[in-house]
Design a protein around this motif. Sequence first.
Motif, mmCIF file in Angstrom:
data_model
loop_
_atom_site.group_PDB
_atom_site.id
_atom_site.type_symbol
_atom_site.label_atom_id
_atom_site.label_comp_id
_atom_site.label_asym_id
_atom_site.label_seq_id
_atom_site.Cartn_x
_atom_site.Cartn_y
_atom_site.Cartn_z
ATOM 1 N N PHE A 135 9.153 -4.187 -6.564
ATOM 2 C CA PHE A 135 8.389 -3.011 -6.963
ATOM 3 C C PHE A 135 9.230 -2.096 -7.819
ATOM 4 O O PHE A 135 10.438 -2.247 -7.917
ATOM 5 N N GLU A 136 8.545 -1.138 -8.433
ATOM 6 C CA GLU A 136 9.171 -0.227 -9.378
ATOM 7 C C GLU A 136 8.657 1.184 -9.120
ATOM 8 O O GLU A 136 7.501 1.370 -8.747
ATOM 9 N N PHE A 137 9.531 2.160 -9.322
ATOM 10 C CA PHE A 137 9.145 3.562 -9.175
ATOM 11 C C PHE A 137 10.066 4.411 -10.033
ATOM 12 O O PHE A 137 11.066 3.915 -10.550
ATOM 13 N N ILE A 138 9.716 5.676 -10.209
ATOM 14 C CA ILE A 138 10.594 6.571 -10.965
ATOM 15 C C ILE A 138 11.581 7.229 -9.996
ATOM 16 O O ILE A 138 11.289 7.421 -8.819
ATOM 17 N N ARG A 139 12.748 7.555 -10.508
ATOM 18 C CA ARG A 139 13.822 8.082 -9.663
ATOM 19 C C ARG A 139 13.430 9.345 -8.902
ATOM 20 O O ARG A 139 13.928 9.590 -7.813
ATOM 21 N N ALA A 140 12.545 10.135 -9.456
ATOM 22 C CA ALA A 140 12.150 11.380 -8.799
ATOM 23 C C ALA A 140 11.559 11.132 -7.413
ATOM 24 O O ALA A 140 11.562 12.019 -6.562
ATOM 25 N N GLY A 186 0.810 -1.219 0.000
ATOM 26 C CA GLY A 186 0.000 0.000 0.000
ATOM 27 C C GLY A 186 0.835 1.257 0.000
ATOM 28 O O GLY A 186 0.529 2.228 -0.701
ATOM 29 N N ALA A 187 1.928 1.253 0.760
ATOM 30 C CA ALA A 187 2.780 2.437 0.858
ATOM 31 C C ALA A 187 3.477 2.740 -0.466
ATOM 32 O O ALA A 187 3.567 3.903 -0.880
ATOM 33 N N VAL A 188 3.974 1.709 -1.133
ATOM 34 C CA VAL A 188 4.631 1.901 -2.432
ATOM 35 C C VAL A 188 3.637 2.463 -3.439
ATOM 36 O O VAL A 188 3.929 3.414 -4.169
ATOM 37 N N MET A 189 2.446 1.894 -3.475
ATOM 38 C CA MET A 189 1.427 2.375 -4.411
ATOM 39 C C MET A 189 0.998 3.801 -4.086
ATOM 40 O O MET A 189 0.768 4.601 -4.996
ATOM 41 N N ALA A 190 0.923 4.148 -2.810
ATOM 42 C CA ALA A 190 0.544 5.507 -2.413
ATOM 43 C C ALA A 190 1.587 6.535 -2.844
ATOM 44 O O ALA A 190 1.256 7.701 -3.052
ATOM 45 N N CYS A 191 2.825 6.101 -2.997
ATOM 46 C CA CYS A 191 3.897 6.996 -3.446
ATOM 47 C C CYS A 191 4.076 6.978 -4.958
ATOM 48 O O CYS A 191 5.042 7.527 -5.484
ATOM 49 N N GLY A 192 3.165 6.325 -5.674
ATOM 50 C CA GLY A 192 3.226 6.319 -7.127
ATOM 51 C C GLY A 192 3.993 5.157 -7.725
ATOM 52 O O GLY A 192 4.222 5.128 -8.931
ATOM 53 N N GLY A 193 4.393 4.199 -6.913
ATOM 54 C CA GLY A 193 5.125 3.045 -7.412
ATOM 55 C C GLY A 193 4.191 1.934 -7.856
ATOM 56 O O GLY A 193 2.967 2.015 -7.702
ATOM 57 N N TYR A 194 4.777 0.899 -8.421
ATOM 58 C CA TYR A 194 4.037 -0.264 -8.900
ATOM 59 C C TYR A 194 4.593 -1.508 -8.233
ATOM 60 O O TYR A 194 5.797 -1.726 -8.250
ATOM 61 N N VAL A 195 3.724 -2.315 -7.660
ATOM 62 C CA VAL A 195 4.148 -3.581 -7.076
ATOM 63 C C VAL A 195 4.081 -4.630 -8.171
ATOM 64 O O VAL A 195 3.026 -4.856 -8.759
ATOM 65 N N LEU A 196 5.217 -5.252 -8.455
ATOM 66 C CA LEU A 196 5.304 -6.237 -9.528
ATOM 67 C C LEU A 196 5.050 -7.649 -9.030
ATOM 68 O O LEU A 196 4.448 -8.461 -9.738
ATOM 69 N N SER A 197 5.521 -7.952 -7.819
ATOM 70 C CA SER A 197 5.284 -9.281 -7.254
ATOM 71 C C SER A 197 5.503 -9.258 -5.751
ATOM 72 O O SER A 197 6.202 -8.387 -5.225
ATOM 73 N N ARG A 198 4.880 -10.229 -5.105
ATOM 74 C CA ARG A 198 5.074 -10.446 -3.668
ATOM 75 C C ARG A 198 5.242 -11.941 -3.465
ATOM 76 O O ARG A 198 4.624 -12.736 -4.158
ATOM 77 N N SER A 232 12.202 6.538 2.467
ATOM 78 C CA SER A 232 11.487 6.875 3.708
ATOM 79 C C SER A 232 10.413 5.840 4.033
ATOM 80 O O SER A 232 10.211 5.495 5.204
ATOM 81 N N VAL A 233 9.738 5.335 3.021
ATOM 82 C CA VAL A 233 8.709 4.311 3.224
ATOM 83 C C VAL A 233 9.333 3.056 3.833
ATOM 84 O O VAL A 233 8.766 2.443 4.740
ATOM 85 N N LEU A 234 10.495 2.663 3.346
ATOM 86 C CA LEU A 234 11.166 1.478 3.878
ATOM 87 C C LEU A 234 11.494 1.650 5.363
ATOM 88 O O LEU A 234 11.302 0.731 6.163
ATOM 89 N N ILE A 235 11.957 2.825 5.717
ATOM 90 C CA ILE A 235 12.296 3.101 7.115
ATOM 91 C C ILE A 235 11.020 3.200 7.957
ATOM 92 O O ILE A 235 10.939 2.648 9.056
ATOM 93 N N ALA A 236 10.003 3.868 7.435
ATOM 94 C CA ALA A 236 8.741 4.026 8.168
ATOM 95 C C ALA A 236 8.053 2.692 8.412
ATOM 96 O O ALA A 236 7.297 2.545 9.377
#
Length: 133
Positions: free
Chosen positions: A59-64, A35-47, A71-75
């Motif tokens: 997961f995947e996200f853009i460098r920006a 949920g956190a990755v998706m909320a930040c605009g990322g895409y979950v590819l597999s779990r 921060s999500v990983l730490i949170a």
Amino acid sequence: MQTIAEERWGQKGWELNLAALCSDDAARTVRFLTGAVMACGGYVLSRRFDTEQTAAIEFEFIRATCVEMYSVLIAAGLELTAQSHVVMSTLCQCTRETLEMTASDPVRVELVIRRSDVLAHGDPGGSAPPRMA
């Protein structure tokens, strides 16, 4: 850490392999991260949920958004390995220096999470100061 070849993605990108420990159930942490990755605009590819002790998320996200993802990983309460911290901080530093040219470059992450038994063997809450021998 490796830079993904242009022909594979159609543009340059980063492929990161990270590892971390968590004090909570690893599968529960992966569900939170989804949920956190998706909320930040990322895409979950597999779990992947291997056991109660181990899980993984790709997961995947853009460098920006790399600072937000770090921060999500730490949170999430993850204790990243030293190498994983180095990889993420390098990505963030490089992105900051080249943001205009690399903001839309893709970053793919494979994160393996293992449950830490530190709290189970220590004092409740795990906040006791270290004992001197």
